[in-house]
Design an enzyme around this catalytic site. Structure first.
Site, mmCIF file in Angstrom:
data_model
loop_
_atom_site.group_PDB
_atom_site.id
_atom_site.type_symbol
_atom_site.label_atom_id
_atom_site.label_comp_id
_atom_site.label_asym_id
_atom_site.label_seq_id
_atom_site.Cartn_x
_atom_site.Cartn_y
_atom_site.Cartn_z
ATOM 1 N N SER A 75 4.691 2.583 7.801
ATOM 2 C CA SER A 75 4.341 1.436 6.969
ATOM 3 C C SER A 75 5.521 0.990 6.117
ATOM 4 O O SER A 75 6.160 1.803 5.447
ATOM 5 C CB SER A 75 3.161 1.785 6.062
ATOM 6 O OG SER A 75 1.984 1.980 6.803
ATOM 7 N N ASP B 234 0.194 -7.608 1.472
ATOM 8 C CA ASP B 234 0.622 -6.216 1.626
ATOM 9 C C ASP B 234 2.149 -6.108 1.603
ATOM 10 O O ASP B 234 2.752 -5.423 2.420
ATOM 11 C CB ASP B 234 0.064 -5.594 2.903
ATOM 12 C CG ASP B 234 0.120 -4.068 2.880
ATOM 13 O OD1 ASP B 234 0.292 -3.506 1.784
ATOM 14 O OD2 ASP B 234 0.015 -3.447 3.951
ATOM 15 N N HIS C 218 0.813 -1.217 0.000
ATOM 16 C CA HIS C 218 0.000 0.000 0.000
ATOM 17 C C HIS C 218 0.848 1.270 0.000
ATOM 18 O O HIS C 218 0.337 2.353 -0.283
ATOM 19 C CB HIS C 218 -0.994 -0.004 1.173
ATOM 20 C CG HIS C 218 -0.394 0.288 2.509
ATOM 21 N ND1 HIS C 218 -0.086 -0.703 3.428
ATOM 22 C CD2 HIS C 218 -0.053 1.453 3.104
ATOM 23 C CE1 HIS C 218 0.416 -0.142 4.520
ATOM 24 N NE2 HIS C 218 0.441 1.172 4.345
#
Length: 356
Positions: A197, A119, A89
């Protein structure tokens, strides 16, 4: 004015003579755990990268295409070949990505492969000299709730930030906003914020045990609940992304769907994974598995319903996929299947499936 000047002169003359800064009290040695944390950060910092992405947009009036900033995230060096691992993402929808190393050098990255279902994405940069060391790989299979963890990343663009905490829980599932749920996640209370992230989650030995992937927070900031993709999953998926550009998940050659599974489970009052169709020539067909049957009167009759993999229950498609992800293509697994009200045990060899 004369009165103010006289007053200031009086205050200066009244001040103590020879005022100096106070003496510094010796601190003594840092605590053992402090020294260990400092050493971990200094050893790991150079292996963590800052990722900035851009996307192309078209002006409505002129139809000209412009490249504009999209977002930022974190990542880490995977090997000596220039591969960098991050979250999918972080780079999703981007037209280009730039990787910044801890020493300030910037490199334009190319996308090697991605697995949205995990992911995970792999980028590649070309570093001719002074290549940063890869992050040491640990294991997540023996993690215990309560052990210390450390996260390094770039929250809110504040580069190379260290936070620490503990493993709060294991085997968590997190529903994706626009994609499939991610399973087997590590839950931690180490502060994770937007921008973290893709950064590494480390154990106290400085080994990679996960990729920081998401937070649970009504406000959008850290609320003490963060999630990381476990390193055992990463170490399984990344080599495939580097080799094939995608992840080929193990399967048995059946068609399943989460939305239909929920409807049929409620309609038929069952708990398990309903086999919708069986692919020709696959392991499931060779084992004699059957899909859903649509009767002439419009009613639906279930064929086979998978209720366990190697004795571990499954009642959703996401759990089914997560169970299969524990194995490799070519492994033989035992399935518990409900067929016409009776439990049947089947032994099948996993085959290569579609991208996940």
């Amino acid at each position: 004015m004369l009165l103010i000047g006289a007053l200031c002169a009086q205050l200066v003359s009244a001040a103590p003579v020879g005022v100096k800064p106070r003496a510094v009290t010796p601190r003594g040695e840092l605590a053992v755990d402090e020294r260990a944390t400092i050493d971990l950060f200094e050893r790991s910092r150079a292996s963590v990268v800052f990722i900035s992405t851009r996307e192309q947009v078209q002006d409505f009036w002129s139809r000209n295409v412009f490249s504009v900033p999209k977002g930022t995230g974190s990542g880490f060096v995977w090997d000596d070949l220039g591969h960098v691992v991050t979250n999918y993402h972080v780079i999703e929808g981007a037209s280009e990505a730039v990787v910044k190393l801890a020493d300030g050098r910037d490199y334009k990255a190319s996308l090697v492969g991605a697995s949205p279902g995990h992911d995970i994405a792999v980028l590649r940069i070309s570093v001719a000299q002074k290549r940063p060391q890869p992050v040491p790989i640990g294991t997540s299979g023996d993690l215990k709730v309560g052990q210390k963890v450390f996260a390094i990343g770039n929250p809110f663009g504040l580069d190379w930030t260290l936070t620490n905490g503990i493993v709060s829980a294991l085997n968590r599932s997190l529903s994706g906003d626009n994609g499939p749920a991610i399973d087997n996640l590590i839950q931690t209370d180490a502060a994770i914020n937007p921008g973290n992230s893709g950064g590494p989650l480390l154990d106290s030995a400085g080994r990679l045990i996960g990729i920081n992937t998401a937070i649970y927070s009504p406000s959008g900031a850290s609320a003490g609940i963060g999630f990381a993709v476990p390193v055992d999953t990463v170490n399984k998926v990344v080599p495939q992304l580097i080799r094939y550009g995608k992840y080929l998940r193990p399967t048995i050659g059946i068609h399943v769907d989460e939305a239909w599974n929920q409807r049929l489970s409620a309609m038929l009052n069952i708990r398990g994974v309903v086999v919708l169709r069986v692919a020709p020539g696959g392991a499931a067909e060779r084992a004699g598995m059957k899909g859903v049957i649509l009767n002439r009167n419009g009613t639906v009759a279930a064929g086979d319903i998978i209720v366990a993999v190697e004795g571990r229950p499954v009642d959703t498609v996401n759990k089914w996929n997560a169970r299969l992800d524990d194995y490799e293509i070519g492994d033989r697994v035992k399935l518990s299947v409900v067929r016409q009200g009776k439990v049947v045990e089947l032994s099948l060899i996993l085959q290569s499936g579609d991208q996940r």
